[in-house]
Write an enzyme that holds these catalytic residues in place. Structure first.
Site, PDB file in Angstrom:
ATOM      1  N   SER A  15       0.827  -1.210   0.000  1.00  0.00           N
ATOM      2  CA  SER A  15       0.000   0.000   0.000  1.00  0.00           C
ATOM      3  C   SER A  15       0.861   1.260   0.000  1.00  0.00           C
ATOM      4  O   SER A  15       2.056   1.218   0.326  1.00  0.00           O
ATOM      5  CB  SER A  15      -0.875  -0.032   1.261  1.00  0.00           C
ATOM      6  OG  SER A  15      -1.706   1.093   1.343  1.00  0.00           O
ATOM      7  N   LEU A  17       2.955   4.466   0.526  1.00  0.00           N
ATOM      8  CA  LEU A  17       4.342   4.875   0.304  1.00  0.00           C
ATOM      9  C   LEU A  17       5.243   3.678  -0.016  1.00  0.00           C
ATOM     10  O   LEU A  17       6.191   3.801  -0.801  1.00  0.00           O
ATOM     11  CB  LEU A  17       4.879   5.617   1.542  1.00  0.00           C
ATOM     12  CG  LEU A  17       4.079   6.838   2.004  1.00  0.00           C
ATOM     13  CD1 LEU A  17       4.784   7.532   3.174  1.00  0.00           C
ATOM     14  CD2 LEU A  17       3.863   7.823   0.868  1.00  0.00           C
ATOM     15  N   ASP A  57       4.806 -10.349   9.169  1.00  0.00           N
ATOM     16  CA  ASP A  57       4.480  -9.432  10.259  1.00  0.00           C
ATOM     17  C   ASP A  57       5.811  -8.888  10.773  1.00  0.00           C
ATOM     18  O   ASP A  57       6.619  -9.642  11.331  1.00  0.00           O
ATOM     19  CB  ASP A  57       3.731 -10.190  11.363  1.00  0.00           C
ATOM     20  CG  ASP A  57       3.399  -9.296  12.550  1.00  0.00           C
ATOM     21  OD1 ASP A  57       3.918  -8.152  12.615  1.00  0.00           O
ATOM     22  OD2 ASP A  57       2.634  -9.737  13.413  1.00  0.00           O
ATOM     23  N   VAL A  58       6.033  -7.603  10.583  1.00  0.00           N
ATOM     24  CA  VAL A  58       7.350  -7.037  10.907  1.00  0.00           C
ATOM     25  C   VAL A  58       7.692  -7.112  12.397  1.00  0.00           C
ATOM     26  O   VAL A  58       8.845  -6.941  12.774  1.00  0.00           O
ATOM     27  CB  VAL A  58       7.499  -5.574  10.418  1.00  0.00           C
ATOM     28  CG1 VAL A  58       7.444  -5.491   8.911  1.00  0.00           C
ATOM     29  CG2 VAL A  58       6.468  -4.654  11.072  1.00  0.00           C
ATOM     30  N   CYS A  84       8.486   0.857   5.455  1.00  0.00           N
ATOM     31  CA  CYS A  84       7.285   1.705   5.388  1.00  0.00           C
ATOM     32  C   CYS A  84       6.116   1.112   6.180  1.00  0.00           C
ATOM     33  O   CYS A  84       5.087   1.784   6.313  1.00  0.00           O
ATOM     34  CB  CYS A  84       6.832   1.893   3.942  1.00  0.00           C
ATOM     35  SG  CYS A  84       7.964   2.856   2.937  1.00  0.00           S
ATOM     36  N   TYR A 160       1.691   7.592  18.385  1.00  0.00           N
ATOM     37  CA  TYR A 160       2.272   7.640  17.037  1.00  0.00           C
ATOM     38  C   TYR A 160       3.572   8.456  17.043  1.00  0.00           C
ATOM     39  O   TYR A 160       4.589   8.036  16.498  1.00  0.00           O
ATOM     40  CB  TYR A 160       1.242   8.249  16.084  1.00  0.00           C
ATOM     41  CG  TYR A 160       1.647   8.244  14.629  1.00  0.00           C
ATOM     42  CD1 TYR A 160       1.733   7.056  13.913  1.00  0.00           C
ATOM     43  CD2 TYR A 160       1.943   9.426  13.962  1.00  0.00           C
ATOM     44  CE1 TYR A 160       2.102   7.057  12.573  1.00  0.00           C
ATOM     45  CE2 TYR A 160       2.310   9.433  12.631  1.00  0.00           C
ATOM     46  CZ  TYR A 160       2.389   8.249  11.936  1.00  0.00           C
ATOM     47  OH  TYR A 160       2.752   8.251  10.614  1.00  0.00           O
ATOM     48  N   LYS A 164       7.384   7.221  16.162  1.00  0.00           N
ATOM     49  CA  LYS A 164       8.124   7.799  15.036  1.00  0.00           C
ATOM     50  C   LYS A 164       9.372   8.557  15.509  1.00  0.00           C
ATOM     51  O   LYS A 164      10.364   8.637  14.792  1.00  0.00           O
ATOM     52  CB  LYS A 164       7.211   8.718  14.224  1.00  0.00           C
ATOM     53  CG  LYS A 164       6.080   7.959  13.516  1.00  0.00           C
ATOM     54  CD  LYS A 164       6.622   6.912  12.555  1.00  0.00           C
ATOM     55  CE  LYS A 164       5.553   6.281  11.699  1.00  0.00           C
ATOM     56  NZ  LYS A 164       6.092   5.314  10.728  1.00  0.00           N
TER      57      LYS A 164
HETATM   58  N1  LIG Z   1       0.567   8.964   4.445  1.00  0.00           N
HETATM   59  C1  LIG Z   1       1.087   9.909   5.196  1.00  0.00           C
HETATM   60  O1  LIG Z   1       0.673  11.074   5.136  1.00  0.00           O
HETATM   61  C2  LIG Z   1       2.212   9.588   6.155  1.00  0.00           C
HETATM   62  C3  LIG Z   1       2.803  10.661   6.830  1.00  0.00           C
HETATM   63  C4  LIG Z   1       3.851  10.422   7.684  1.00  0.00           C
HETATM   64  C5  LIG Z   1       4.310   9.132   7.874  1.00  0.00           C
HETATM   65  N2  LIG Z   1       3.732   8.107   7.209  1.00  0.00           N
HETATM   66  C6  LIG Z   1       4.272   6.759   7.455  1.00  0.00           C
HETATM   67  O2  LIG Z   1       4.606   6.159   6.221  1.00  0.00           O
HETATM   68  C7  LIG Z   1       4.448   4.749   6.313  1.00  0.00           C
HETATM   69  C8  LIG Z   1       3.554   4.273   5.186  1.00  0.00           C
HETATM   70  O3  LIG Z   1       2.295   4.882   5.346  1.00  0.00           O
HETATM   71  P1  LIG Z   1       1.156   4.849   4.236  1.00  0.00           P
HETATM   72  O4  LIG Z   1       0.508   6.169   4.256  1.00  0.00           O
HETATM   73  O5  LIG Z   1       1.699   4.286   2.976  1.00  0.00           O
HETATM   74  O6  LIG Z   1       0.138   3.836   4.953  1.00  0.00           O
HETATM   75  P2  LIG Z   1      -0.680   2.578   4.405  1.00  0.00           P
HETATM   76  O7  LIG Z   1      -1.658   2.252   5.471  1.00  0.00           O
HETATM   77  O8  LIG Z   1      -1.150   2.848   3.027  1.00  0.00           O
HETATM   78  O9  LIG Z   1       0.451   1.435   4.339  1.00  0.00           O
HETATM   79  C9  LIG Z   1       1.007   0.852   5.485  1.00  0.00           C
HETATM   80  C10 LIG Z   1       1.214  -0.622   5.211  1.00  0.00           C
HETATM   81  O10 LIG Z   1       1.850  -1.209   6.365  1.00  0.00           O
HETATM   82  C11 LIG Z   1       1.309  -2.514   6.512  1.00  0.00           C
HETATM   83  N3  LIG Z   1       1.516  -3.014   7.884  1.00  0.00           N
HETATM   84  C12 LIG Z   1       0.896  -2.594   9.018  1.00  0.00           C
HETATM   85  N4  LIG Z   1       1.299  -3.347  10.065  1.00  0.00           N
HETATM   86  C13 LIG Z   1       2.186  -4.263   9.574  1.00  0.00           C
HETATM   87  C14 LIG Z   1       2.932  -5.315  10.164  1.00  0.00           C
HETATM   88  N5  LIG Z   1       2.843  -5.598  11.487  1.00  0.00           N
HETATM   89  N6  LIG Z   1       3.754  -6.056   9.381  1.00  0.00           N
HETATM   90  C15 LIG Z   1       3.835  -5.788   8.041  1.00  0.00           C
HETATM   91  N7  LIG Z   1       3.140  -4.816   7.430  1.00  0.00           N
HETATM   92  C16 LIG Z   1       2.321  -4.057   8.193  1.00  0.00           C
HETATM   93  C17 LIG Z   1      -0.159  -2.355   6.170  1.00  0.00           C
HETATM   94  O11 LIG Z   1      -0.754  -3.597   5.872  1.00  0.00           O
HETATM   95  C18 LIG Z   1      -0.115  -1.396   4.993  1.00  0.00           C
HETATM   96  O12 LIG Z   1      -0.082  -2.079   3.750  1.00  0.00           O
HETATM   97  C19 LIG Z   1       3.868   4.480   7.714  1.00  0.00           C
HETATM   98  O13 LIG Z   1       4.920   4.115   8.577  1.00  0.00           O
HETATM   99  C20 LIG Z   1       3.294   5.820   8.122  1.00  0.00           C
HETATM  100  O14 LIG Z   1       3.257   5.976   9.518  1.00  0.00           O
HETATM  101  C21 LIG Z   1       2.696   8.306   6.351  1.00  0.00           C
END
Ligand SMILES: NC(=O)c1ccc[n+]([C@@H]2O[C@H](COP(=O)([O-])OP(=O)(O)OC[C@H]3O[C@@H](n4cnc5c(N)ncnc54)[C@H](O)[C@@H]3O)[C@@H](O)[C@H]2O)c1
Length: 254
Positions: A15, A17, A57-58, A84, A160, A164
């Site tokens: 998904s 990023l 599962d990370v 990510c 959160y 982070k």
């Molecule tokens: N989208 C934003 O605006 C934003 C901003 C700052 C930081 N982030 C960070 O960027 C990263 C990616 O975010 P995103 O927006 O693409 O979110 P997203 O929800 O689209 O993708 C996150 C993915 O992580 C996977 N995941 C969750 N728990 C897991 C686990 N235990 N093991 C393996 N996979 C797992 C989910 O299944 C999902 O596919 C995250 O760490 C998020 O905190 C995102």
């Protein structure tokens, strides 16, 4: 580092990023394995973009070990690891019904921080066993994903932000430790990016967030995050740092 032909592992790759990072790395010639807990979405994404899928599962050492074996078998030893995988968690430390449920806080730390550390440490161990790639004696690269909430945490973001903040703080000690082995460790702190994590928000919240991003006046595109990872790979002087990728957005207290 020229990523062409190198094996990369991207967590959260089903998904947002993570997926966009995988696409950018593949476009630059890398061979990518996606790790994610969402099995169906993971397999569909991997098939669409031409990556290998490893359900993982990370937070579990065994699960990561097994996923790394799948990646190694398909693409060879890992040289690039982008983390990510993550979850959001909202709630006050002391809310209307009393202190925050500790399990929710702990789960956020477990996935976002412990999960990142778990994958990074196992990938770095594998990178250390490999030959150097170039005249700078590079062996590998780790890019972790924090958030601007690591620095400007809002009310309700304690779990959160703490998770982070931990991810951001990992960059320097890890980069220092891995330097003799030619492995760089970087971190990106995204602002607000258009991904499934964000697009589920109510329209008024969504619009108010856009208004706070100074320039460009829009949410970041996931492809811009992916491009940043490829740019970090290309520039060997980037090491031990956390880069804000946020259009000059600074989060307010609430
Ligand atoms: N989208 C934003 O605006 C934003 C901003 C700052 C930081 N982030 C960070 O960027 C990263 C990616 O975010 P995103 O927006 O693409 O979110 P997203 O929800 O689209 O993708 C996150 C993915 O992580 C996977 N995941 C969750 N728990 C897991 C686990 N235990 N093991 C393996 N996979 C797992 C989910 O299944 C999902 O596919 C995250 O760490 C998020 O905190 C995102």
């Amino acid at each position: 580092m020229d990523v062409k032909g190198l094996a990369a592992i991207v967590t959260g790759g089903a998904s947002g990023l993570g997926r966009a990072t995988a696409e950018a790395l593949i476009a630059a010639g890398a061979k990518v394995t996606l790790l994610d807990v969402q099995e169906e979405k993971l397999k569909a994404t991997a098939a669409e973009i031409g990556a290998v899928a490893a359900v993982c599962d990370v937070t579990s050492p065994e699960s990561v070990q097994a996923a790394l074996a799948v990646a190694r078998e398909a693409n060879g030893p890992v040289r690039i690891n982008v983390n990510c995988a993550g979850v959001v968690h909202g709630g006050r430390i002391v809310g209307k019904n009393g202190p925050m449920d500790l399990a929710g806080f702990a789960r956020t730390i477990q996935i976002n921080l412990v999960g990142t550390f778990n994958v990074m440490s196992q990938c770095a161990a594998e990178m250390m066993t490999q030959d150097v790639l170039n005249a700078d004696n590079e062996r590998g690269l780790v890019v972790n994903t924090a958030s601007i909430a690591a620095f400007d945490g809002q009310i309700g973001q304690a779990a959160y932000s703490a998770s982070k903040g931990g991810v951001a703080s990992l960059s320097l000690p890890a980069a220092r430790e891995f330097a003799p082995k030619g492995i760089r460790v970087m971190c990106i702190a995204p602002g607000l990016f258009e991904t499934p994590m964000m697009t589920g928000l109510p329209p008024d919240v969504y619009d108010s967030l856009i208004a706070k991003t100074l320039f460009p006046g829009r949410l970041g595109k996931a492809s811009e995050y992916g491009r940043m990872v490829v740019q970090i790979a290309a520039n060997p002087m980037l090491n031990g740092e956390c880069i804000r990728l946020d259009g000059a957005l600074r989060l307010e207290p609430r």
